[in-house]
Design a protein around this motif. Structure first.
Motif, PDB file in Angstrom:
ATOM      1  N   VAL A 215     -25.656  37.826 -77.895  1.00  0.00           N
ATOM      2  CA  VAL A 215     -24.312  37.224 -77.892  1.00  0.00           C
ATOM      3  C   VAL A 215     -23.881  37.052 -76.436  1.00  0.00           C
ATOM      4  CG1 VAL A 215     -21.895  37.614 -78.552  1.00  0.00           C
ATOM      5  CG2 VAL A 215     -23.714  38.342 -80.081  1.00  0.00           C
ATOM      6  N   PRO A 216     -23.317  35.897 -76.063  1.00  0.00           N
ATOM      7  CA  PRO A 216     -22.911  35.708 -74.655  1.00  0.00           C
ATOM      8  C   PRO A 216     -21.866  36.746 -74.234  1.00  0.00           C
ATOM      9  CG  PRO A 216     -22.720  33.658 -75.910  1.00  0.00           C
ATOM     10  CD  PRO A 216     -23.043  34.734 -76.893  1.00  0.00           C
ATOM     11  N   VAL A 217     -21.956  37.195 -73.001  1.00  0.00           N
ATOM     12  CA  VAL A 217     -20.980  38.163 -72.471  1.00  0.00           C
ATOM     13  C   VAL A 217     -19.564  37.571 -72.528  1.00  0.00           C
ATOM     14  CG1 VAL A 217     -20.242  39.276 -70.318  1.00  0.00           C
ATOM     15  CG2 VAL A 217     -22.611  39.455 -71.057  1.00  0.00           C
ATOM     16  N   ALA A 218     -19.481  36.249 -72.464  1.00  0.00           N
ATOM     17  CA  ALA A 218     -18.175  35.582 -72.519  1.00  0.00           C
ATOM     18  C   ALA A 218     -17.439  35.877 -73.836  1.00  0.00           C
ATOM     19  CB  ALA A 218     -18.366  34.075 -72.371  1.00  0.00           C
ATOM     20  N   ASN A 219     -18.157  36.393 -74.841  1.00  0.00           N
ATOM     21  CA  ASN A 219     -17.514  36.686 -76.135  1.00  0.00           C
ATOM     22  C   ASN A 219     -16.862  38.062 -76.192  1.00  0.00           C
ATOM     23  OD1 ASN A 219     -18.747  34.299 -76.698  1.00  0.00           O
ATOM     24  ND2 ASN A 219     -19.461  34.905 -78.721  1.00  0.00           N
ATOM     25  N   LEU A 220     -16.992  38.833 -75.095  1.00  0.00           N
ATOM     26  CA  LEU A 220     -16.318  40.133 -75.045  1.00  0.00           C
ATOM     27  C   LEU A 220     -14.809  39.895 -75.055  1.00  0.00           C
ATOM     28  CD1 LEU A 220     -16.515  43.275 -74.397  1.00  0.00           C
ATOM     29  CD2 LEU A 220     -16.194  42.602 -72.006  1.00  0.00           C
ATOM     30  N   VAL A 221     -14.093  40.591 -75.942  1.00  0.00           N
ATOM     31  CA  VAL A 221     -12.632  40.428 -75.975  1.00  0.00           C
ATOM     32  C   VAL A 221     -12.009  41.600 -75.220  1.00  0.00           C
ATOM     33  CG1 VAL A 221     -10.596  40.256 -77.462  1.00  0.00           C
ATOM     34  CG2 VAL A 221     -12.758  39.223 -78.187  1.00  0.00           C
ATOM     35  N   GLY A 222     -11.237  41.299 -74.196  1.00  0.00           N
ATOM     36  CA  GLY A 222     -10.627  42.354 -73.380  1.00  0.00           C
ATOM     37  C   GLY A 222     -11.663  42.995 -72.473  1.00  0.00           C
ATOM     38  N   GLU A 223     -11.356  44.241 -72.086  1.00  0.00           N
ATOM     39  CA  GLU A 223     -12.268  44.939 -71.158  1.00  0.00           C
ATOM     40  C   GLU A 223     -13.338  45.708 -71.905  1.00  0.00           C
ATOM     41  OE1 GLU A 223     -10.634  47.420 -67.938  1.00  0.00           O
ATOM     42  OE2 GLU A 223      -8.767  46.359 -68.354  1.00  0.00           O
ATOM     43  N   GLU A 224     -14.503  45.779 -71.298  1.00  0.00           N
ATOM     44  CA  GLU A 224     -15.580  46.557 -71.899  1.00  0.00           C
ATOM     45  C   GLU A 224     -15.159  48.036 -71.958  1.00  0.00           C
ATOM     46  OE1 GLU A 224     -19.910  45.605 -70.875  1.00  0.00           O
ATOM     47  OE2 GLU A 224     -19.785  47.743 -70.418  1.00  0.00           O
ATOM     48  N   GLY A 225     -15.459  48.685 -73.077  1.00  0.00           N
ATOM     49  CA  GLY A 225     -15.192  50.127 -73.195  1.00  0.00           C
ATOM     50  C   GLY A 225     -13.831  50.476 -73.755  1.00  0.00           C
ATOM     51  N   LYS A 226     -12.949  49.460 -73.906  1.00  0.00           N
ATOM     52  CA  LYS A 226     -11.591  49.756 -74.385  1.00  0.00           C
ATOM     53  C   LYS A 226     -11.359  49.333 -75.830  1.00  0.00           C
ATOM     54  CE  LYS A 226      -9.380  50.282 -70.049  1.00  0.00           C
ATOM     55  NZ  LYS A 226      -8.639  49.643 -68.982  1.00  0.00           N
ATOM     56  N   GLY A 227     -12.454  49.055 -76.526  1.00  0.00           N
ATOM     57  CA  GLY A 227     -12.352  48.517 -77.888  1.00  0.00           C
ATOM     58  C   GLY A 227     -11.594  49.405 -78.859  1.00  0.00           C
ATOM     59  N   PHE A 228     -11.728  50.722 -78.698  1.00  0.00           N
ATOM     60  CA  PHE A 228     -11.053  51.616 -79.649  1.00  0.00           C
ATOM     61  C   PHE A 228      -9.545  51.447 -79.544  1.00  0.00           C
ATOM     62  CE2 PHE A 228      -9.450  55.646 -81.342  1.00  0.00           C
ATOM     63  CZ  PHE A 228     -10.166  55.712 -82.524  1.00  0.00           C
ATOM     64  N   ARG A 229      -9.066  51.300 -78.311  1.00  0.00           N
ATOM     65  CA  ARG A 229      -7.624  51.107 -78.107  1.00  0.00           C
ATOM     66  C   ARG A 229      -7.159  49.791 -78.755  1.00  0.00           C
ATOM     67  NH1 ARG A 229      -5.988  50.661 -72.164  1.00  0.00           N
ATOM     68  NH2 ARG A 229      -5.390  48.587 -72.847  1.00  0.00           N
ATOM     69  N   TYR A 230      -7.968  48.745 -78.577  1.00  0.00           N
ATOM     70  CA  TYR A 230      -7.607  47.443 -79.163  1.00  0.00           C
ATOM     71  C   TYR A 230      -7.592  47.539 -80.690  1.00  0.00           C
ATOM     72  CZ  TYR A 230      -9.094  45.870 -74.498  1.00  0.00           C
ATOM     73  OH  TYR A 230      -9.252  45.711 -73.152  1.00  0.00           O
ATOM     74  N   LEU A 231      -8.547  48.323 -81.187  1.00  0.00           N
ATOM     75  CA  LEU A 231      -8.648  48.503 -82.640  1.00  0.00           C
ATOM     76  C   LEU A 231      -7.360  49.136 -83.165  1.00  0.00           C
ATOM     77  CD1 LEU A 231     -10.818  48.326 -84.845  1.00  0.00           C
ATOM     78  CD2 LEU A 231     -11.498  50.642 -84.292  1.00  0.00           C
ATOM     79  N   LEU A 232      -6.897  50.177 -82.489  1.00  0.00           N
ATOM     80  CA  LEU A 232      -5.674  50.860 -82.932  1.00  0.00           C
ATOM     81  C   LEU A 232      -4.497  49.890 -82.954  1.00  0.00           C
ATOM     82  CD1 LEU A 232      -5.813  54.370 -81.207  1.00  0.00           C
ATOM     83  CD2 LEU A 232      -6.532  53.719 -83.498  1.00  0.00           C
ATOM     84  N   ASP A 233      -4.460  49.010 -81.945  1.00  0.00           N
ATOM     85  CA  ASP A 233      -3.374  48.007 -81.894  1.00  0.00           C
ATOM     86  C   ASP A 233      -3.316  47.178 -83.160  1.00  0.00           C
ATOM     87  OD1 ASP A 233      -2.577  48.606 -79.404  1.00  0.00           O
ATOM     88  OD2 ASP A 233      -3.430  46.836 -78.421  1.00  0.00           O
ATOM     89  N   SER A 234      -4.512  46.733 -83.608  1.00  0.00           N
ATOM     90  CA  SER A 234      -4.478  45.821 -84.756  1.00  0.00           C
ATOM     91  C   SER A 234      -4.331  46.575 -86.074  1.00  0.00           C
ATOM     92  CB  SER A 234      -5.702  44.914 -84.788  1.00  0.00           C
ATOM     93  OG  SER A 234      -6.849  45.700 -84.897  1.00  0.00           O
ATOM     94  N   LEU A 235      -4.602  47.898 -86.050  1.00  0.00           N
ATOM     95  CA  LEU A 235      -4.539  48.641 -87.305  1.00  0.00           C
ATOM     96  C   LEU A 235      -3.122  48.744 -87.863  1.00  0.00           C
ATOM     97  CD1 LEU A 235      -7.170  51.488 -86.907  1.00  0.00           C
ATOM     98  CD2 LEU A 235      -7.403  49.258 -87.970  1.00  0.00           C
ATOM     99  N   ASN A 236      -2.115  48.806 -86.987  1.00  0.00           N
ATOM    100  CA  ASN A 236      -0.752  48.899 -87.521  1.00  0.00           C
ATOM    101  C   ASN A 236      -0.393  47.634 -88.296  1.00  0.00           C
ATOM    102  OD1 ASN A 236      -0.208  51.468 -86.678  1.00  0.00           O
ATOM    103  ND2 ASN A 236       0.632  50.831 -84.698  1.00  0.00           N
ATOM    104  N   ALA A 237      -0.769  46.484 -87.733  1.00  0.00           N
ATOM    105  CA  ALA A 237      -0.505  45.221 -88.449  1.00  0.00           C
ATOM    106  C   ALA A 237      -1.264  45.221 -89.769  1.00  0.00           C
ATOM    107  CB  ALA A 237      -0.922  44.030 -87.594  1.00  0.00           C
ATOM    108  N   GLU A 238      -2.513  45.675 -89.717  1.00  0.00           N
ATOM    109  CA  GLU A 238      -3.333  45.705 -90.936  1.00  0.00           C
ATOM    110  C   GLU A 238      -2.679  46.574 -92.005  1.00  0.00           C
ATOM    111  OE1 GLU A 238      -7.988  46.281 -91.380  1.00  0.00           O
ATOM    112  OE2 GLU A 238      -7.006  48.206 -91.209  1.00  0.00           O
TER     113      GLU A 238
END
Ligand SMILES: Cc1cc2nc3c(=O)[nH]c(=O)nc-3n(C[C@H](O)[C@H](O)[C@H](O)COP(=O)(O)OP(=O)(O)OC[C@H]3O[C@@H](n4cnc5c(N)ncnc54)[C@H](O)[C@@H]3O)c2cc1C
Length: 380
Positions: A215-238
């Motif tokens: 997968v192209p590196v350009a497909n990384l959303v946000g900063e590398e290594g911070k995915g768990f934090r981003y996940l928590l953000d979307s979980l409240n909406a979910e």
């Protein structure tokens, strides 16, 4: 505004009556026509800002749409993820990514319907997930497996959560995870295999196997290594959006139960004249209305940008309990007919049972409240 939105959604859903859902359930088929019509009407772009072609509305409106879909006896599980996955792209995606994807998602040209988090060996402990993405120049090489990834066969894009730094090299166990957009159309057959899982209800869920998917590196959303934090953000909406579906289910069950209780005559009178039938329905109604207040409160807080972890979790807990109670009461009210496919109660009963387990199980919500709200010791 909300009233008009709800009526418009109900009008659309009326074109997809019980029989439509019943037939799809038997065939375990995807409600393609329904999802397409919702998309064409713009509902799937509710949360996309107007500058990218969406409606620019909030979780309150998105919740009203999902509630009405379920209130009509339909099921938004075929498409709801696009609403909450969107949050990660909106909040953490680059401007280039937003320009590339959002207008096409808003117009319905492409779908962002798959969210790849769960794995067979890590369960609810997301920090232990094993799928890896290793960077090699301008590519990530992805290996591992995922389970319960719904709609992967019906989506163009998937937001995948995987480990980019090994667990033993990070300071905190929540570090080192990243979110990457996977173009499913290119990936299948080139390192990604999708295997459907047949479940007790019609849910289009799958297992995914990654074998050196590039997968192209350009497909990384946000900063590398911070995915768990981003996940928590979307979980409240979910949580709020799924809770609103539970509210819709509960309303549907209670309305059907009342209708049947008035019509069904046994021992020379409608069964609804018996308090043994009335009281469970009345109690389920009271619990539904209480849960509904919590869902609106959580949505309101989310839309105002305030912290809403406790409210979003309580909304999901109470609404899932309310829909499950209403489902049980409806089966009891219908007696034997509650088990007959042609009455649809058993189908919705199977569908609403899911929300005690997914997208977050009741125990994990209770743990969250115990630890983060009541300051009790962490149990895991
Ligand atoms: C139909 C369906 C669709 C799904 N769609 C998606 C999707 O699109 N994307 C995705 O990423 N995931 C998806 N999931 C996965 C879902 O989010 C998980 O099933 C759910 O989070 C529970 O995880 P698990 O199944 O691994 O259960 P486990 O974590 O193995 O838990 C099993 C049981 O033990 C309990 N338990 C575990 N730990 C504790 C603890 N510390 N204290 C108390 N109780 C505990 C749980 O509450 C649960 O009841 C889906 C699941 C289903 C069934």
């Amino acid at each position: 505004m909300l009233g008009a939105l709800r009526s418009a959604v109900r009008e659309l859903c009326q074109r997809y009556p019980d029989q439509y859902w019943r037939e799809l359930d038997v065939a375990r088929a995807y409600p393609e026509a329904f999802v397409q019509e919702l998309t064409d009407a713009g509902y799937m772009a509710t949360l996309i800002p107007e500058e990218y072609g969406g409606a620019g509305l909030g979780v309150t409106e998105a919740a009203a749409i999902l509630e009405e879909i379920h209130h009509c006896g339909a099921n938004a599980a075929a498409c709801h993820a696009q609403m909450y996955i969107m949050g990660t792209l909106l909040r953490h995606g680059s401007e280039a990514q937003k320009r590339e994807y959002l207008p096409r998602i808003a117009s319905g040209k492409i779908r962002l319907q798959a969210f790849g988090v769960s794995e067979p060996d890590s369960g609810s402990d997301t920090t232990q997930l094993k799928t890896t993405a290793v960077r090699e120049s301008d590519r990530y090489i992805i290996n591992g497996k995922k389970i319960w990834i719904s709609r992967a066969e019906h989506s163009d894009l998937m937001l995948l959560v995987e480990r980019t730094t090994p667990a033993d090299e990070v300071a905190k166990r929540t570090d080192g995870l990243s979110t990457i957009l996977v173009d499913l159309r290119q990936a299948v057959g080139h390192g990604l295999t999708i295997r459907p899982i047949r479940t007790m209800m019609n849910h289009a869920t799958t297992e995914l196997f990654f074998d050196n998917l590039e997968v192209p590196v350009a497909n990384l959303v946000g900063e590398e290594g911070k995915g768990f934090r981003y996940l928590l953000d979307s979980l409240n909406a979910e949580r709020v959006l799924i809770a609103s579906e539970c509210i819709g289910d509960a309303r549907w069950f209670i309305e059907r139960a009342c209708r049947y209780a008035n019509e069904r005559v046994v021992f020379g009178k409608p069964i609804g004249r018996n308090q043994g039938i009335q009281f469970p329905i009345a109690r389920a109604y009271a619990n539904l209305e209480a849960a509904r207040l919590m869902v609106s409160r959580a949505a309101e807080l989310f839309d105002s940008g305030a912290a809403c972890g406790a409210e979003a979790n309580m909304a999901k807990l109470l609404a899932a309990d309310a829909s499950w109670e209403a489902a049980n009461v409806a089966v009891q009210t219908y007696g034997g007919f509650g088990f007959a496919e042609e009455y649809d109660i058993e189908r919705k009963f199977r569908e609403t049972r899911l929300y005690q387990v997914a997208p977050v199980s009741t125990n994990l919500i209770l743990s969250y409240l115990a630890e983060h709200v009541l300051e009790l010791p962490r149990s895991y």
